[in-house]
Design an enzyme around this catalytic site. Structure first.
Site, short mmCIF file in Angstrom:
data_model
loop_
_atom_site.label_atom_id
_atom_site.label_comp_id
_atom_site.label_asym_id
_atom_site.label_seq_id
_atom_site.Cartn_x
_atom_site.Cartn_y
_atom_site.Cartn_z
N GLU A 324 0.77 -1.25 -0.07
CA GLU A 324 0.11 0.00 0.00
C GLU A 324 0.82 1.38 0.00
OE1 GLU A 324 -2.77 -0.87 3.23
OE2 GLU A 324 -0.92 -0.40 4.78
N CYS A 325 0.42 2.18 -0.81
CA CYS A 325 1.17 3.47 -1.03
C CYS A 325 2.62 3.22 -1.11
CB CYS A 325 0.65 4.28 0.17
SG CYS A 325 0.91 6.12 -0.03
N GLY A 326 3.54 3.58 -0.23
CA GLY A 326 5.21 3.60 -0.37
C GLY A 326 5.19 2.10 -0.71
N MET A 328 3.76 0.27 -2.45
CA MET A 328 3.30 0.04 -4.06
C MET A 328 4.47 0.79 -5.08
SD MET A 328 0.39 2.02 -6.19
CE MET A 328 1.31 3.39 -5.88
N GLY A 425 -1.72 -0.76 -4.11
CA GLY A 425 -2.43 0.26 -4.22
C GLY A 425 -2.09 1.52 -3.37
#
Length: 451
Positions: A324-326, A328, A425
């Protein structure tokens, strides 16, 4: 019913000083032997890190929008064994989903928990007007139990006397005088993570200053006035670990909800922390790469070629991987930092991530799964939040696990790029928004182990 002394520390707005004051109060309560448990309202990782480092025990997030049905259970179980629970608010007291809906606000959480509220007011440029502000916050929603005020950024004893006299019948717990010890470093996503510049003496200086300025006995009395709340929940004993799940924990990756980690463990996972910067990939059956600051440590991530190759191979082999986020961004083809310098990453996806100095994306997310994945069956809904200054340019042939009904995601209302059993994501999902997620994820890690 559970007897839990509790109090909410709220602010009039972000930046009023509730975070440092809350940390000082937590340590003062710890010194008194009350074994405080801290909670943080809303989607936030950075304040909880400081609470955790200051107390030596995990801070827990509570959010009435992301997982309102699970609030009572998570609060009661999280408070077990503590002498007092302290909940730090988010933004201003009444800031929630929008200008009308109270969900997600500190005020709504205080009502759900039946907890009295102490309002922190930045009094740096006020005197009598502070009384009008306090009264307005008290009267705006009479169902919110505003039990007192702490003034912050007080200039002098005479300034504090003027502030106190403006309150009328609203109790004042004290005024925190201006002092450089109350400053904590920040960067583009908020406070600098506690572990980066950990200094216990800094926390102690904050605590000593807050103790001198605030009536701690009065705070304890107010917390003790909260009525019994919630039934006691039987905790399931942890089962025998069936799988090993590697969780990226280092300077680059440190944004996690403790509930997500614990719920995977309860579902039968042994949690194996590892560093994508410094380590080799451990022997695991699944990976969880959370958010953080990979853009600040991209050089170190790029240098660990063995780790990047091992993560890519694990994905190609079908290992369940959630990022998730970083996380990703780490699984993408490359990351460009604020200066535009490009660093090679794992290359599981052909997407490219780049940092931006503006265009911050911040807010709640609601998603529906449009296909079966390692996290969800088709049709399941989940909630979470997104907070980033980066943009990800897809390669153009991505498959997505989720359709967003609220939030931005990666592109065109879609999030959760898929590659085999890898899902990545921008959304930070809170597993309490759909308690079936951790069991499904661990079960699929077990299937991978057996293949």
């Amino acid at each position: 019913m559970a007897d839990i002394p509790r109090v909410v520390i709220a602010g009039t707005h972000s930046g009023a000083g509730k975070s440092t004051i809350t940390m000082g109060l937590l340590m003062a309560l710890k010194k008194r032997g009350l074994n405080p448990q801290s909670f943080k309202a809303g989607p936030d990782y950075l304040d909880p890190m400081h609470h955790t480092m200051a107390l030596g025990k995990e801070c827990r997030n509570l959010d009435t929008w992301m997982f309102g049905n699970e609030i009572e259970k998570l609060f009661v179980n999280g408070s077990e064994g503590s002498g007092i629970s302290v909940i730090e608010g988010v933004m201003g007291l009444y800031d929630g989903m929008d200008g009308i809906n109270e969900e997600g606000s500190t005020a709504h959480l205080s009502k759900v928990l039946k907890a009295p509220v102490i309002l922190v007011i930045d009094a740096s440029s006020m005197a009598r007007s502070a009384g009008a502000m306090a009264l307005g916050y008290k009267e705006y929603d009479k169902n919110t139990a505003l039990a007192g005020v702490i003034f912050n950024m007080v200039g002098s004893p005479s300034h504090l006397r003027m502030l106190e006299s403006s309150l009328g019948s609203i109790p004042c717990l004290g005024g925190v005088y201006r002092n450089e010890c109350m400053e904590i470093e920040s960067r583009h996503l908020g406070l600098v993570p506690a572990a980066e510049n950990f200094d216990m003496k800094r926390y102690e200086r904050i605590s000593e200053h807050v103790e001198r300025c605030v009536d701690i006995d009065m705070l304890v009395k107010i917390a003790g006035s909260a009525p019994p709340f919630g039934r006691k929940y039987e905790k399931e004993p942890p089962g025998k670990s069936r799988v090993r799940i590697g969780v990226a924990r280092d300077r680059a990756f440190n944004f996690y909800y403790v509930h997500n980690i614990e719920s995977m463990a309860e579902a039968g996972a042994e949690i194996v922390p590892f560093s994508p910067i410094d380590d080799d990939l451990p022997d695991v059956d699944g990976l969880y790469l959370g958010g953080g600051y990979p853009e600040l440590f991209s050089a170190g991530l790029e240098r660990n070629i063995g780790m990047r190759a091992a993560v890519k191979k694990a994905s190609d082999d079908g290992m369940p991987i959630y990022a998730e986020c970083g996380g990703m961004m780490y699984l993408s083809k490359n990351i460009s930092d604020m200066e535009g310098k490009r660093y090679e990453m794992c290359g599981i996806f052909g997407s490219e991530s780049r940092m931006r100095n503006s265009e911050r994306v911040l807010g709640y997310v609601q998603m529906t799964s449009n296909t079966d994945s390692i996290l969800c069956e088709k049709g399941w809904t989940v909630r979470g939040h997104e907070f980033h200054y980066s943009a990800t340019a897809p390669a153009g042939q991505e498959r997505y696990a989720f359709e967003l009904s609220l939030g931005k995601g990666i592109e065109k209302g879609k999030d959760g790029m898929m590659a085999g059993n890898t899902v990545a994501g921008y959304t930070h999902i809170h597993f309490a928004s759909n308690p079936k997620i951790p069991r499904r994820y661990v079960d699929l890690c077990y299937e991978y182990l057996r293949t």
